[in-house]
Design an enzyme around this catalytic site. Structure first.
Site, PDB file in Angstrom:
ATOM      1  CB  SER A 136       2.495  27.990  11.746  1.00  0.00           C
ATOM      2  OG  SER A 136       1.246  27.911  12.385  1.00  0.00           O
ATOM      3  CE1 TYR A 150      -3.121  22.555   8.396  1.00  0.00           C
ATOM      4  CE2 TYR A 150      -4.425  24.502   8.925  1.00  0.00           C
ATOM      5  CZ  TYR A 150      -3.314  23.928   8.332  1.00  0.00           C
ATOM      6  OH  TYR A 150      -2.394  24.717   7.685  1.00  0.00           O
ATOM      7  CE  LYS A 154      -0.049  23.761  10.047  1.00  0.00           C
ATOM      8  NZ  LYS A 154       1.364  23.464   9.720  1.00  0.00           N
TER       9      LYS A 154
END
Length: 290
Positions: A136, A150, A154
């Site tokens: 991660s 993004y 995550k």
């Protein structure tokens, strides 16, 4: 000496994935390494031809994922460690990013890891053993302007993995989420995708962070991180989460207490929305989350 393990690592062409692949080979383990471009993993095969199989695969292709896992079992008969590493960054304000860029980011960083995990689980369950390591980011627990999509991937994969850990523990399968800070790889260079810059965001935090990213020199050493990640598979007490890098540690020390402060600051308002039977329901959740 511990028995050889069979690893499947996605995204081994460059960066942390390549460092981890080389570490696994140096340990004497067996490796199935995925790359996106034909021929990109030739150097890995040359290091140990009898212990390394390189598979060309795009994690956004579900059929390719199934084929990759089948090839791994044909080659080595099992998978002991899955490392979901394939992924990339996408920088830009939401307005600056196209729908195609959004979908590609989600499919690569989030959906690809979920489908790869889903594909290996039945056989790990049959083995009654296995370790799923999800790469991660410290950006899975904090967020900065310019990386919203993004961060969505995550934060999403961290929730998936935390839930997954509770689902598979009974079968002897471990799950670890690795959260690196900045690493000296090309993640922020040629590997990062960018939205088209809009003049409206000049002088905003987006522009400031864009400039900062161009000047920032990451502190994380990919080879040192790879050795730590490889060591997780030797631990009976492997953690659910592992943060890597002094920058990530410092950021989380600052961010996590603030979340609790915000929770406590709104406690009266939060509790005011309960029904009269809320106590029993809360007790039930407390038991489940132990």
């Amino acid at each position: 000496m511990s028995a050889q393990k069979v690893w499947l690592i996605t995204g081994t062409s460059t960066g942390l994935g390549r460092s981890l692949a080389e570490t696994v080979i140096a340990r004497g383990d067996m490796l199935v390494a995925t790359v996106r471009n034909q021929g990109a993993g030739r150097e890995l095969t040359e290091l140990a031809p009898d212990r390394v199989k390189v598979v060309t695969m795009d994690v956004t292709d579900a059929a390719a994922i199934r084929s990759c896992v089948q090839e791994a079992y044909r080659a080595f008969g099992r998978i002991d460690v899955l490392v979901n590493n394939a992924g990339y960054g996408l920088f830009g304000a939401v307005e600056e990013i196209t729908e195609e860029q959004i979908r590609r980011q989600l499919e690569t960083n989030l959906t690809g890891s979920i489908l790869m995990t889903k594909e290996v689980l039945p056989r790990m369950r049959e083995q009654r053993s296995g370790h799923i390591i999800q790469i991660s980011s410290v950006g899975g627990q904090l967020a900065t302007p310019g990386l919203s999509i993004y961060h969505a991937t995550k934060w999403g994969i961290e929730g998936f993995c935390e839930s997954l850990a509770g689902e598979v523990a009974a079968f002897g399968i471990k799950v670890t989420i690795v959260e690196p800070g900045g690493i000296r790889t090309d993640w922020a260079g040629r590997s990062m995708d960018h939205g088209d810059i809009l003049a409206a965001y000049e002088g905003t935090p987006i522009a400031q962070i864009r400039q900062m990213r161009e000047e920032l020199v990451p502190s994380g050493d990919p080879d040192k991180m790879a050795r730590v990640i490889a060591g997780l598979t030797l631990r009976d007490d492997a953690p659910l989460r592992l943060t890597l890098g002094s920058d990530a540690y410092t950021l989380l020390q600052q961010i996590l207490p603030k979340r609790l402060e915000q929770l406590e600051a709104e406690k009266v308002l939060t509790l005011s929305t309960d029904t009269e039977h809320a106590g029993a329901a809360s007790d039930g959740w407390k038991q489940l989350l132990k």
